[in-house]
Design a protein around this motif. Structure first.
Motif, short mmCIF file in Angstrom:
data_model
loop_
_atom_site.label_atom_id
_atom_site.label_comp_id
_atom_site.label_asym_id
_atom_site.label_seq_id
_atom_site.Cartn_x
_atom_site.Cartn_y
_atom_site.Cartn_z
N GLY A 258 4.04 -11.32 6.32
CA GLY A 258 2.93 -10.38 6.22
C GLY A 258 2.38 -10.16 4.83
N MET A 259 2.74 -11.02 3.88
CA MET A 259 2.29 -10.83 2.49
C MET A 259 1.01 -11.61 2.25
N THR A 406 -1.98 -0.97 0.01
CA THR A 406 -0.79 -1.77 0.32
C THR A 406 -0.67 -2.01 1.82
N LYS A 407 -0.36 -3.24 2.19
CA LYS A 407 -0.14 -3.59 3.60
C LYS A 407 1.27 -3.13 3.99
N GLU A 408 1.35 -2.10 4.79
CA GLU A 408 2.62 -1.42 5.03
C GLU A 408 3.61 -2.21 5.87
N ASP A 409 3.14 -3.22 6.62
CA ASP A 409 4.07 -3.99 7.45
C ASP A 409 4.48 -5.30 6.78
N ALA A 410 4.25 -5.43 5.48
CA ALA A 410 4.62 -6.64 4.74
C ALA A 410 6.04 -6.53 4.21
N PHE A 411 6.62 -7.67 3.87
CA PHE A 411 7.99 -7.72 3.38
C PHE A 411 8.18 -6.84 2.15
#
Length: 430
Positions: A258-259, A406-411
């Motif tokens: 998810g990055m 920030t993408k909250e479900d990323a590593f």
């Protein structure tokens, strides 16, 4: 897991040349499996002897060695700074290519965000890459170190390959992280493992049983946070087991991690200035040390703009900790000299103690006053470039705050969520 061919990460030729002779990895080859006994694991961690000497003990098969390339890095007085030790235990089989490539871009982002804690923590990071029996290696280890440049270089060398059957040798990866890394024995030091993978533990040698090392982690006050990639239920069951046992967290993300890299208006100029900065080096010492340090500096030239910005942020935070605003802003972001080398632009007084054959090529044949003038000139040029790249990195961060949440479900977001929660118990707030 061989789901499909995946691209390999290729390190620059200069870096490969500079680091190949002194690889920091301790490798567990498939030809040297762990031996089992009636008592498969000792009650205490297997002792790790100095660099180049095999570790012994029932946990560690003959030939295991633990090395850390960053041992010669600049050591700063830590004072009352809290300490955080983080080990990433990563599945590097074929199906993990997306996450692995993302982690290479985000490792400095993670380090930078951890370093922003108050008070600024002293961070050490380790890597344990694992696959399975029958692959090119079972595990590779890079011991706990605060030299993030060496850590980044070693992470870049990893590729995703191997696998075949579904379960992987998770127990060995976790077991070596718990028993062979040089964890602090101080209870006041925060000790965390992030176990990241998409397949459940294989049933291999009893000495590397997954549940056994889950219990050993708890006994040694090491929290294990787990990140499941994908949706396999058997992996979730094992990941939740060790997380619950050690008071860690369980998170699930998509198989690729998810990055996502975000382009900004500052990237082109940031990359250009960073490449120019990386060329402003002057290392003294043995020829081998000079080559290694030049290679480390050269490697920073090829960093993506995002990694450059995160690296600069981390260096400013960690090296400037405990200093006044003016002094903190002036700290160098150059890679710390390793292997007995000396950065003459950082320590110009060391010039007088170098022998003729320890001088960099740029200074050989010059008179003493000419050597000093050359060092002074390059030092001034590097300082200007460091100020410029730090300003660009700050502007990039500010732009991202406004334009790319920030993408909250990323590593990387999951890592920070766990760190923030657990660091509070050690007096570090975010």
């Amino acid at each position: 897991m061989n789901l499909k061919p995946l691209s390999r990460a290729v390190l620059t030729a200069a870096l490969a040349t500079g680091l190949s002779a002194t690889s920091a990895w301790a490798v567990t080859p498939v030809s040297a499996p762990a031996t089992t006994t009636a008592k498969p694991a000792a009650e205490k961690p297997a002792p790790v002897k100095p660099t180049g000497t095999p570790a012994t003990g029932p946990q560690a098969p003959t030939g295991q060695g633990a090395q850390a390339q960053g041992q010669d890095a600049q050591v700063q007085p830590q004072g009352a700074r809290p300490e955080i030790e983080v080990a990433f235990v990563l599945d590097t089989t074929g199906s993990m290519g997306g996450l692995l490539e993302g982690a290479k871009q985000k490792i400095f982002s993670i380090a930078s965000r951890i370093a922003k804690g108050k008070p600024t923590p002293h961070l050490k990071v380790a890597l344990v890459a694992y696959r399975d029996q029958g692959d090119a290696y079972v595990t590779k280890r890079f011991d706990l170190s605060d030299d993030m440049d060496s850590m980044f270089a070693e992470l870049r060398k990893l590729d995703a390959n191997g696998g075949g059957d579904f379960p992987e040798h998770v127990g060995r990866g976790l077991g070596e992280a718990v028993s062979l890394l040089k964890w602090s024995q101080d209870r006041e030091v925060m000790k965390v493992i992030f176990l990241v993978g998409d397949a459940p533990p294989a049933q291999r040698e009893a000495a590397w049983d997954f549940k056994l090392w889950s219990k050993r982690a708890k006994e040694r006050h090491i929290v294990v946070n787990t990140v499941r990639c994908g949706s396999d239920s058997s992996t979730e069951e094992s990941w939740r087991y060790v997380a619950k046992l050690t008071d860690g967290t369980f998170d699930s993300i998509d198989a690729a991690g998810g990055m996502v890299a975000v382009a900004t208006p500052f990237d082109a100029e940031l990359s250009r200035v960073n490449a120019e900065l990386a060329s402003k080096t002057l290392y003294g010492g043995r020829a081998e040390a000079q080559a290694m340090n030049r290679a480390r500096a050269e490697a920073t030239k090829s960093m993506a703009a995002e990694a450059v910005a995160d690296r600069i942020s981390f260096m400013k935070e960690s090296r400037g900790a405990g200093k006044g605003a003016a002094s903190a802003g002036a700290v160098s972001s150059a890679p710390a000299a390793v292997a007995g080398g000396v950065d003459l632009l950082e320590k110009p007084t060391a010039l007088g103690s170098l022998k003729d054959d320890e001088l960099p090529e740029e200074l050989k044949g010059l008179k003493k006053e000419e050597q000093a003038a050359k060092v002074k000139q390059l030092s001034a040029e590097r300082k200007v470039l460091e100020e410029k790249v730090a300003k660009l990195a700050t502007e990039r961060d500010q732009w991202l705050t406004k334009n790319a949440p920030t993408k909250e479900d990323a590593f990387d977001a999951n890592v920070m969520k766990s760190v923030k929660k657990q660091a509070a118990s050690f007096g570090v707030t975010y």
